[in-house]
Design a protein around this motif. Structure first.
Motif, PDB file in Angstrom:
ATOM      1  N   ASP A 187       0.811  -1.221   0.000  1.00  0.00           N
ATOM      2  CA  ASP A 187       0.000   0.000   0.000  1.00  0.00           C
ATOM      3  C   ASP A 187       0.847   1.276   0.000  1.00  0.00           C
ATOM      4  O   ASP A 187       0.302   2.381  -0.006  1.00  0.00           O
ATOM      5  CB  ASP A 187      -0.916   0.032   1.236  1.00  0.00           C
ATOM      6  N   TYR A 188       2.169   1.131   0.026  1.00  0.00           N
ATOM      7  CA  TYR A 188       3.053   2.300   0.145  1.00  0.00           C
ATOM      8  C   TYR A 188       4.016   2.366  -1.031  1.00  0.00           C
ATOM      9  O   TYR A 188       4.396   1.326  -1.586  1.00  0.00           O
ATOM     10  CB  TYR A 188       3.843   2.247   1.463  1.00  0.00           C
ATOM     11  N   ASN A 189       4.426   3.579  -1.367  1.00  0.00           N
ATOM     12  CA  ASN A 189       5.395   3.752  -2.456  1.00  0.00           C
ATOM     13  C   ASN A 189       6.790   4.011  -1.907  1.00  0.00           C
ATOM     14  O   ASN A 189       7.632   4.616  -2.563  1.00  0.00           O
ATOM     15  CB  ASN A 189       4.963   4.879  -3.400  1.00  0.00           C
ATOM     16  N   LYS A 190       7.033   3.591  -0.684  1.00  0.00           N
ATOM     17  CA  LYS A 190       8.354   3.687  -0.070  1.00  0.00           C
ATOM     18  C   LYS A 190       8.605   2.396   0.709  1.00  0.00           C
ATOM     19  O   LYS A 190       7.661   1.659   1.025  1.00  0.00           O
ATOM     20  CB  LYS A 190       8.446   4.895   0.862  1.00  0.00           C
ATOM     21  N   PRO A 191       9.871   2.084   1.023  1.00  0.00           N
ATOM     22  CA  PRO A 191      10.176   0.852   1.759  1.00  0.00           C
ATOM     23  C   PRO A 191       9.428   0.799   3.092  1.00  0.00           C
ATOM     24  O   PRO A 191       9.274   1.827   3.763  1.00  0.00           O
ATOM     25  CB  PRO A 191      11.688   0.919   1.965  1.00  0.00           C
ATOM     26  N   ILE A 192       8.988  -0.381   3.463  1.00  0.00           N
ATOM     27  CA  ILE A 192       8.172  -0.528   4.675  1.00  0.00           C
ATOM     28  C   ILE A 192       8.944  -0.109   5.927  1.00  0.00           C
ATOM     29  O   ILE A 192       8.353   0.378   6.892  1.00  0.00           O
ATOM     30  CB  ILE A 192       7.649  -1.982   4.794  1.00  0.00           C
ATOM     31  N   GLU A 193      10.279  -0.248   5.902  1.00  0.00           N
ATOM     32  CA  GLU A 193      11.050   0.179   7.072  1.00  0.00           C
ATOM     33  C   GLU A 193      10.953   1.694   7.279  1.00  0.00           C
ATOM     34  O   GLU A 193      10.916   2.175   8.423  1.00  0.00           O
ATOM     35  CB  GLU A 193      12.511  -0.266   6.975  1.00  0.00           C
ATOM     36  N   GLU A 194      10.883   2.441   6.164  1.00  0.00           N
ATOM     37  CA  GLU A 194      10.719   3.893   6.281  1.00  0.00           C
ATOM     38  C   GLU A 194       9.333   4.241   6.830  1.00  0.00           C
ATOM     39  O   GLU A 194       9.189   5.154   7.649  1.00  0.00           O
ATOM     40  CB  GLU A 194      10.937   4.562   4.929  1.00  0.00           C
ATOM     41  N   VAL A 195       8.343   3.495   6.398  1.00  0.00           N
ATOM     42  CA  VAL A 195       6.975   3.701   6.900  1.00  0.00           C
ATOM     43  C   VAL A 195       6.942   3.492   8.414  1.00  0.00           C
ATOM     44  O   VAL A 195       6.384   4.302   9.168  1.00  0.00           O
ATOM     45  CB  VAL A 195       5.987   2.740   6.200  1.00  0.00           C
ATOM     46  N   LEU A 196       7.562   2.415   8.858  1.00  0.00           N
ATOM     47  CA  LEU A 196       7.561   2.102  10.289  1.00  0.00           C
ATOM     48  C   LEU A 196       8.357   3.133  11.091  1.00  0.00           C
ATOM     49  O   LEU A 196       7.955   3.512  12.201  1.00  0.00           O
ATOM     50  CB  LEU A 196       8.119   0.694  10.515  1.00  0.00           C
ATOM     51  N   GLN A 197       9.458   3.593  10.536  1.00  0.00           N
ATOM     52  CA  GLN A 197      10.242   4.628  11.229  1.00  0.00           C
ATOM     53  C   GLN A 197       9.412   5.899  11.421  1.00  0.00           C
ATOM     54  O   GLN A 197       9.433   6.507  12.494  1.00  0.00           O
ATOM     55  CB  GLN A 197      11.519   4.933  10.446  1.00  0.00           C
ATOM     56  N   GLU A 198       8.662   6.261  10.391  1.00  0.00           N
ATOM     57  CA  GLU A 198       7.835   7.468  10.474  1.00  0.00           C
ATOM     58  C   GLU A 198       6.679   7.289  11.463  1.00  0.00           C
ATOM     59  O   GLU A 198       6.278   8.242  12.137  1.00  0.00           O
ATOM     60  CB  GLU A 198       7.291   7.817   9.081  1.00  0.00           C
ATOM     61  N   MET A 199       6.172   6.082  11.553  1.00  0.00           N
ATOM     62  CA  MET A 199       5.041   5.804  12.450  1.00  0.00           C
ATOM     63  C   MET A 199       5.448   5.785  13.919  1.00  0.00           C
ATOM     64  O   MET A 199       4.597   5.920  14.805  1.00  0.00           O
ATOM     65  CB  MET A 199       4.416   4.442  12.116  1.00  0.00           C
ATOM     66  N   THR A 200       6.766   5.597  14.181  1.00  0.00           N
ATOM     67  CA  THR A 200       7.176   5.261  15.545  1.00  0.00           C
ATOM     68  C   THR A 200       8.333   6.110  16.069  1.00  0.00           C
ATOM     69  O   THR A 200       9.131   5.635  16.886  1.00  0.00           O
ATOM     70  CB  THR A 200       7.580   3.767  15.613  1.00  0.00           C
ATOM     71  N   ASP A 201       8.433   7.359  15.613  1.00  0.00           N
ATOM     72  CA  ASP A 201       9.474   8.259  16.113  1.00  0.00           C
ATOM     73  C   ASP A 201      10.868   7.662  15.930  1.00  0.00           C
ATOM     74  O   ASP A 201      11.665   7.593  16.858  1.00  0.00           O
ATOM     75  CB  ASP A 201       9.224   8.587  17.599  1.00  0.00           C
ATOM     76  N   GLY A 202      11.150   7.210  14.710  1.00  0.00           N
ATOM     77  CA  GLY A 202      12.488   6.738  14.391  1.00  0.00           C
ATOM     78  C   GLY A 202      12.676   5.242  14.358  1.00  0.00           C
ATOM     79  O   GLY A 202      13.734   4.760  13.966  1.00  0.00           O
ATOM     80  N   GLY A 203      11.672   4.492  14.749  1.00  0.00           N
ATOM     81  CA  GLY A 203      11.791   3.031  14.701  1.00  0.00           C
ATOM     82  C   GLY A 203      11.151   2.367  15.896  1.00  0.00           C
ATOM     83  O   GLY A 203      11.013   2.960  16.970  1.00  0.00           O
ATOM     84  N   VAL A 204      10.765   1.120  15.703  1.00  0.00           N
ATOM     85  CA  VAL A 204      10.118   0.373  16.783  1.00  0.00           C
ATOM     86  C   VAL A 204      11.158  -0.081  17.814  1.00  0.00           C
ATOM     87  O   VAL A 204      12.367  -0.088  17.555  1.00  0.00           O
ATOM     88  CB  VAL A 204       9.350  -0.845  16.231  1.00  0.00           C
TER      89      VAL A 204
END
Length: 375
Positions: free
Chosen positions: A246-263
């Motif tokens: 569902d994203y046009n960027k790597p999923i790791e970047e999505v997660l970093q943005e969702m979680t203040d830099g990473g889970v």
């Protein structure tokens, strides 16, 4: 009439060669030798690791009887066996616990040196198998071979469990559930209030979610390209579900943005090199912990920039959720009986053992979480 000391003729699913269906065959199962146990299997789960043998991505000698996530009842024991007796309910252990090697004596490690996973021989400890079919010896798989009405295991590879436990459910403690749950509570040591990401929502991935929830994680982000798995993930504790497609960027970047830099904690429960890298990068560069749970393809390597670790990330993995098997399995069964965690939501299909190929078709099509075969 007692079968102790006698050869038992029964049915088993034999894999004669890779990339072929299982063949239900009449086999002979020899009596247990000293320090061995013969088990009448009652139930066994269909696990992705068994399918890795079919596909050739996991090395095994052929012909072989696979299966390693089972539960049954002791039929007879060999000389010197003291931890189980005929009639006991048991779970075979693909990750044994000899109690004597350096690893077994280490307080934090569990990968007993007597295992048959690192360099598969396809035999019991004495170097031979107890199975024959059409007058040919048939190899063991990880010292368990649960896709047979009867199997023989070494005593260090079997755990006695609660006599009241439902074997068609607790068989999952023999691999899938324990691998996932332990990866969260024992390997990663998920902390209360933390944020977790789980890549892959099969039976093991969902068990990771159960572990994260049990450990008190505040956010559990489930990641999979199969949206049909999201409802079950949320039922078991996921707070959010995302599809990388569902994203046009790597999923790791999505997660970093969702979680203040990473889970805080990430788990790769697929067995793909690209998702292992994504899981690693998705956890915070300074304090994140990433755990490899999925079995990677044989003879593959992953190039890693050391800077990904230098700032403070931790990258780790473990077999069987880091649990010392003979010690932990009876306790996990007791915890299930005490309703400390569920197993029922993981079981989507129950089939008679003879329909084993149908069970693997469901797995490959992504239509099942766990299929349990009953004998």
């Amino acid at each position: 009439m007692s079968t102790a000391g006698k050869v038992i003729k029964c049915k088993a699913a034999v894999l004669w060669e890779p990339h072929k269906p299982f063949s239900i065959e009449d086999i002979e199962v020899a009596p247990p030798k000293a320090h061995e146990v013969r088990i009448k299997m009652v139930a066994t789960g269909v696990c992705r690791s068994d399918d890795h043998v079919v596909s050739g991505s996991m090395v095994s000698p052929f012909p072989v009887i696979v299966g390693h996530e089972g539960a049954g009842i002791v039929e007879s024991v060999g000389e010197g066996v003291t931890s189980v007796k005929p009639g006991d309910k048991v779970i075979p252990l693909f990750s044994p616990q000899c109690g004597k090697c350096r690893v077994c004596k280490h307080p934090e490690s569990n990968f007993c040196t007597k295992n048959d996973l690192k360099k598969p021989q396809g035999t019991l400890l004495d170097g031979t198998s107890r199975f024959t079919c059409k007058e040919k010896p048939i190899h063991n798989f990880l010292g368990t071979s649960t896709f047979s009405q009867y199997t023989v295991v070494d005593e260090i590879a079997v755990a006695k469990i609660d006599d009241a436990s439902p074997l068609e459910k607790v068989c999952l403690i023999g691999c899938g559930f324990t691998t996932g749950y332990g990866s969260a509570v024992k390997v990663a040591k998920v902390t209360p209030g933390s944020t977790c990401a789980v890549f892959g929502l099969g039976g093991v991935g969902l068990s990771v979610i159960i572990g994260c929830k049990t450990a008190g994680a505040a956010r559990i982000i489930a990641v999979d390209i199969n949206k049909d798995k999201f409802a079950k993930a949320k039922q078991l504790g996921a707070t959010e579900c995302i599809n990388p497609q569902d994203y046009n960027k790597p999923i790791e970047e999505v997660l970093q943005e969702m979680t203040d830099g990473g889970v805080d904690f990430s788990f790769e429960v697929i067995g793909r090199l690209d998702t292992m890298n994504s899981a690693l990068v998705s956890c915070h560069a300074a304090c994140g912990v990433s755990v490899i749970v999925g079995v990677p393809p044989n003879a593959k390597t992953l190039p890693v920039n050391p800077m990904l670790l230098l700032l403070g990330r931790t990258w780790k993995g473990a077999i069987f959720g880091g649990f010392k098997s003979k010690d932990a399995v009876p306790k996990l069964v007791a915890d299930f009986m005490a309703k400390k965690f569920p197993l029922e939501p993981l079981i989507t299909h129950v089939l008679p053992f003879e329909k084993i190929n149908e069970g693997f078709d469901l797995l490959r099509a992504g239509k099942s979480i766990r299929t349990v075969l009953t004998f």
